[in-house]
Motif scaffolding. Structure first.
Motif, PDB file in Angstrom:
ATOM      1  N   CYS A 161      14.122  40.129  55.664  1.00 26.94           N
ATOM      2  CA  CYS A 161      13.458  41.422  55.870  1.00 26.94           C
ATOM      3  C   CYS A 161      14.284  42.564  55.278  1.00 26.94           C
ATOM      4  CB  CYS A 161      13.228  41.664  57.359  1.00 26.94           C
ATOM      5  SG  CYS A 161      11.930  40.637  58.088  1.00 26.94           S
ATOM      6  N   LEU A 162      15.600  42.506  55.486  1.00 28.72           N
ATOM      7  CA  LEU A 162      16.468  43.549  54.937  1.00 28.72           C
ATOM      8  C   LEU A 162      16.438  43.548  53.415  1.00 28.72           C
ATOM      9  CD1 LEU A 162      19.564  43.259  57.320  1.00 28.72           C
ATOM     10  CD2 LEU A 162      17.815  45.040  57.311  1.00 28.72           C
ATOM     11  N   MET A 163      16.420  42.351  52.821  1.00 30.06           N
ATOM     12  CA  MET A 163      16.334  42.265  51.364  1.00 30.06           C
ATOM     13  C   MET A 163      14.985  42.771  50.865  1.00 30.06           C
ATOM     14  SD  MET A 163      19.200  41.279  50.193  1.00 30.06           S
ATOM     15  CE  MET A 163      18.729  40.856  48.511  1.00 30.06           C
ATOM     16  N   GLY A 164      13.927  42.496  51.630  1.00 28.10           N
ATOM     17  CA  GLY A 164      12.605  42.996  51.247  1.00 28.10           C
ATOM     18  C   GLY A 164      12.522  44.503  51.293  1.00 28.10           C
ATOM     19  N   MET A 165      13.348  45.117  52.138  1.00 28.45           N
ATOM     20  CA  MET A 165      13.348  46.583  52.250  1.00 28.45           C
ATOM     21  C   MET A 165      14.090  47.265  51.117  1.00 28.45           C
ATOM     22  SD  MET A 165      14.044  46.967  56.355  1.00 28.45           S
ATOM     23  CE  MET A 165      14.295  48.741  56.231  1.00 28.45           C
ATOM     24  N   THR A 166      14.797  46.492  50.302  1.00 30.01           N
ATOM     25  CA  THR A 166      15.545  47.122  49.204  1.00 30.01           C
ATOM     26  C   THR A 166      14.633  47.814  48.203  1.00 30.01           C
ATOM     27  OG1 THR A 166      15.572  45.004  48.005  1.00 30.01           O
ATOM     28  CG2 THR A 166      17.482  45.515  49.389  1.00 30.01           C
ATOM     29  N   CYS A 167      13.343  47.466  48.206  1.00 29.59           N
ATOM     30  CA  CYS A 167      12.411  48.147  47.303  1.00 29.59           C
ATOM     31  C   CYS A 167      12.304  49.630  47.635  1.00 29.59           C
ATOM     32  CB  CYS A 167      11.032  47.492  47.354  1.00 29.59           C
ATOM     33  SG  CYS A 167      10.227  47.598  48.974  1.00 29.59           S
ATOM     34  N   LEU A 168      12.670  50.001  48.872  1.00 32.52           N
ATOM     35  CA  LEU A 168      12.632  51.410  49.257  1.00 32.52           C
ATOM     36  C   LEU A 168      13.619  52.250  48.455  1.00 32.52           C
ATOM     37  CD1 LEU A 168      12.445  51.017  53.145  1.00 32.52           C
ATOM     38  CD2 LEU A 168      10.599  51.774  51.644  1.00 32.52           C
ATOM     39  N   LEU A 169      14.673  51.596  47.952  1.00 35.54           N
ATOM     40  CA  LEU A 169      15.663  52.313  47.156  1.00 35.54           C
ATOM     41  C   LEU A 169      15.073  52.829  45.847  1.00 35.54           C
ATOM     42  CD1 LEU A 169      18.698  49.888  47.624  1.00 35.54           C
ATOM     43  CD2 LEU A 169      18.294  52.057  48.810  1.00 35.54           C
ATOM     44  N   PHE A 170      13.980  52.219  45.406  1.00 33.95           N
ATOM     45  CA  PHE A 170      13.380  52.575  44.118  1.00 33.95           C
ATOM     46  C   PHE A 170      12.023  53.264  44.290  1.00 33.95           C
ATOM     47  CE2 PHE A 170      15.813  48.608  43.873  1.00 33.95           C
ATOM     48  CZ  PHE A 170      16.814  48.991  42.989  1.00 33.95           C
ATOM     49  N   MET A 171      11.697  53.651  45.525  1.00 35.96           N
ATOM     50  CA  MET A 171      10.414  54.285  45.804  1.00 35.96           C
ATOM     51  C   MET A 171      10.615  55.730  46.243  1.00 35.96           C
ATOM     52  SD  MET A 171       8.601  51.163  47.902  1.00 35.96           S
ATOM     53  CE  MET A 171       7.226  52.205  48.426  1.00 35.96           C
ATOM     54  N   ASP A 172       9.639  56.564  45.942  1.00 36.88           N
ATOM     55  CA  ASP A 172       9.617  57.942  46.436  1.00 36.88           C
ATOM     56  C   ASP A 172       8.926  57.916  47.796  1.00 36.88           C
ATOM     57  OD1 ASP A 172       9.439  60.600  46.952  1.00 36.88           O
ATOM     58  OD2 ASP A 172       8.483  61.164  45.054  1.00 36.88           O
ATOM     59  N   THR A 173       9.724  57.788  48.853  1.00 39.70           N
ATOM     60  CA  THR A 173       9.157  57.569  50.181  1.00 39.70           C
ATOM     61  C   THR A 173       8.464  58.801  50.767  1.00 39.70           C
ATOM     62  OG1 THR A 173      11.321  58.065  51.158  1.00 39.70           O
ATOM     63  CG2 THR A 173      10.809  55.752  50.731  1.00 39.70           C
ATOM     64  N   THR A 174       8.664  59.957  50.180  1.00 36.05           N
ATOM     65  CA  THR A 174       8.020  61.175  50.697  1.00 36.05           C
ATOM     66  C   THR A 174       6.827  61.611  49.838  1.00 36.05           C
ATOM     67  OG1 THR A 174       9.517  62.635  49.438  1.00 36.05           O
ATOM     68  CG2 THR A 174      10.214  61.971  51.648  1.00 36.05           C
ATOM     69  N   LYS A 175       6.496  60.810  48.842  1.00 35.48           N
ATOM     70  CA  LYS A 175       5.424  61.188  47.916  1.00 35.48           C
ATOM     71  C   LYS A 175       4.087  61.332  48.634  1.00 35.48           C
ATOM     72  CE  LYS A 175       3.312  59.813  43.523  1.00 35.48           C
ATOM     73  NZ  LYS A 175       3.314  58.785  42.438  1.00 35.48           N
ATOM     74  N   ALA A 176       3.761  60.381  49.514  1.00 35.32           N
ATOM     75  CA  ALA A 176       2.477  60.430  50.215  1.00 35.32           C
ATOM     76  C   ALA A 176       2.395  61.649  51.134  1.00 35.32           C
ATOM     77  CB  ALA A 176       2.266  59.146  51.022  1.00 35.32           C
ATOM     78  N   GLU A 177       3.502  61.944  51.837  1.00 33.18           N
ATOM     79  CA  GLU A 177       3.498  63.111  52.724  1.00 33.18           C
ATOM     80  C   GLU A 177       3.329  64.397  51.925  1.00 33.18           C
ATOM     81  OE1 GLU A 177       3.431  63.298  56.055  1.00 33.18           O
ATOM     82  OE2 GLU A 177       3.167  61.124  55.930  1.00 33.18           O
TER      83      GLU A 177
END
Length: 302
Positions: free
Chosen positions: A130-146
């Motif tokens: 699960c932690l490895m699957g979350m590494t994609c967050l490092l390459f995503m704009d997590t505030t884009k939708a907000e």
């Protein structure tokens, strides 16, 4: 292994031998066999959930105003379906890895320490996956939708202010300026040849800038006779400003707190379309409008 029944007269008693304890190496292999498949499932579950949730948040979330948690729930549904349909792929990959066998008998596998080792191995594997699957967050704009959701809400505010608010005080035009503190600029959307465009001006110039800096209402009858007026927007839009009023929008309740924007009305009209000046009653109406806009932006911001 089981011993043969031992005869005692006409009675037979079954004597069962206790399984031998596995070695540390065997326990390590038991944990490894449990951890690797769960690592794959954990990795795929989180990766699919995050990617699907982000896609749903950016599409349905922005369109229908769904919360991020709701989008994450839909993403989890997609992830569960993917896990159900693709579980065989993970198992097949693990089978091809040719992991060394622990060599334990069925009786040994039923021992408490072996069961505990297998459970712990699976838990460690799924957590790491699960932690490895979350590494994609490092390459995503997590505030884009907000940001997209807030932009849509602000667009509705801009539309309401520009289309309807000027009717409150019988002005020709209305503009809502929002303060960008990081750049010390005011930005808005103005009509340029029937097309809405984003416009930015520094708070160090113009009537709206002076209003944002001081946090005070400004009401002038002749814009071009005031040294603070910046004719740049008139040049851009092809419009001619005469009378002008600016009301500060403040983040706190009861018109308190720091300035977050400015409402600007241009060219007061009376009967016969003669340009006049804005009255004290207009100031009160626009101050109330500023309070409503501030309340709305607080809701959007939260």
């Amino acid at each position: 292994a089981r011993e043969k029944p031992v005869s005692s007269g006409n009675t037979y008693s079954a004597v069962t031998a206790t399984p031998s304890d596995p070695t540390r190496e065997q326990l390590r292999l038991v944990a490894l066999h449990a951890a690797i498949p769960m690592f794959g499932f954990g990795f795929m579950d989180n990766l699919v959930m995050i990617q699907a949730g982000e896609a749903i948040d950016m599409s349905l979330g922005v369109t229908f105003g769904l919360s991020t948690m709701t989008a994450a729930g839909f993403g989890q549904c997609v992830s569960d379906v993917a896990g159900n349909t693709c579980g065989g792929i993970v198992s097949a990959i693990v089978a091809k890895m040719s992991l060394p066998h622990h060599g334990l008998t069925p009786d040994q596998l039923g021992l408490q320490n072996v069961r505990l080792t297998r459970t712990m191995g699976g838990c460690v594997g799924v957590v790491i996956g699960c932690l490895m699957g979350m590494t994609c967050l490092l390459f995503m704009d997590t505030t884009k939708a907000e940001r997209a959701k807030k932009s849509k809400e602000l667009t509705s505010i801009f539309g309401s202010i520009m289309e309807d608010s000027h009717k409150l005080v019988n002005a020709e035009r209305a503009t809502l300026w929002m303060l960008d503190e990081t750049k010390d600029e005011l930005w808005s959307r103005v009509s340029v040849h029937n097309d809405l465009r984003d416009v930015r001006v520094t708070i160090n110039s113009g009537i709206a800038g002076a209003c944002a800096r001081t946090g005070k209402l400004i009401n002038i009858c002749d814009a071009y006779s005031d040294d603070r007026f910046d004719p740049e927007i008139d040049t851009l839009t092809g419009y001619h400003t005469k009378s002008i009023i600016c009301i500060p929008i403040k983040e706190g309740e009861h018109n308190s707190g720091k300035v977050i924007g400015v409402i600007q009305m241009i060219n007061k009209k009376e009967k016969g379309k003669n340009v006049k000046f804005f009255t004290e009653n207009d100031e009160k109406l626009l101050t109330m409008l500023g309070l409503h806009v501030a309340a709305f932006t607080r809701i959007v911001g939260n």
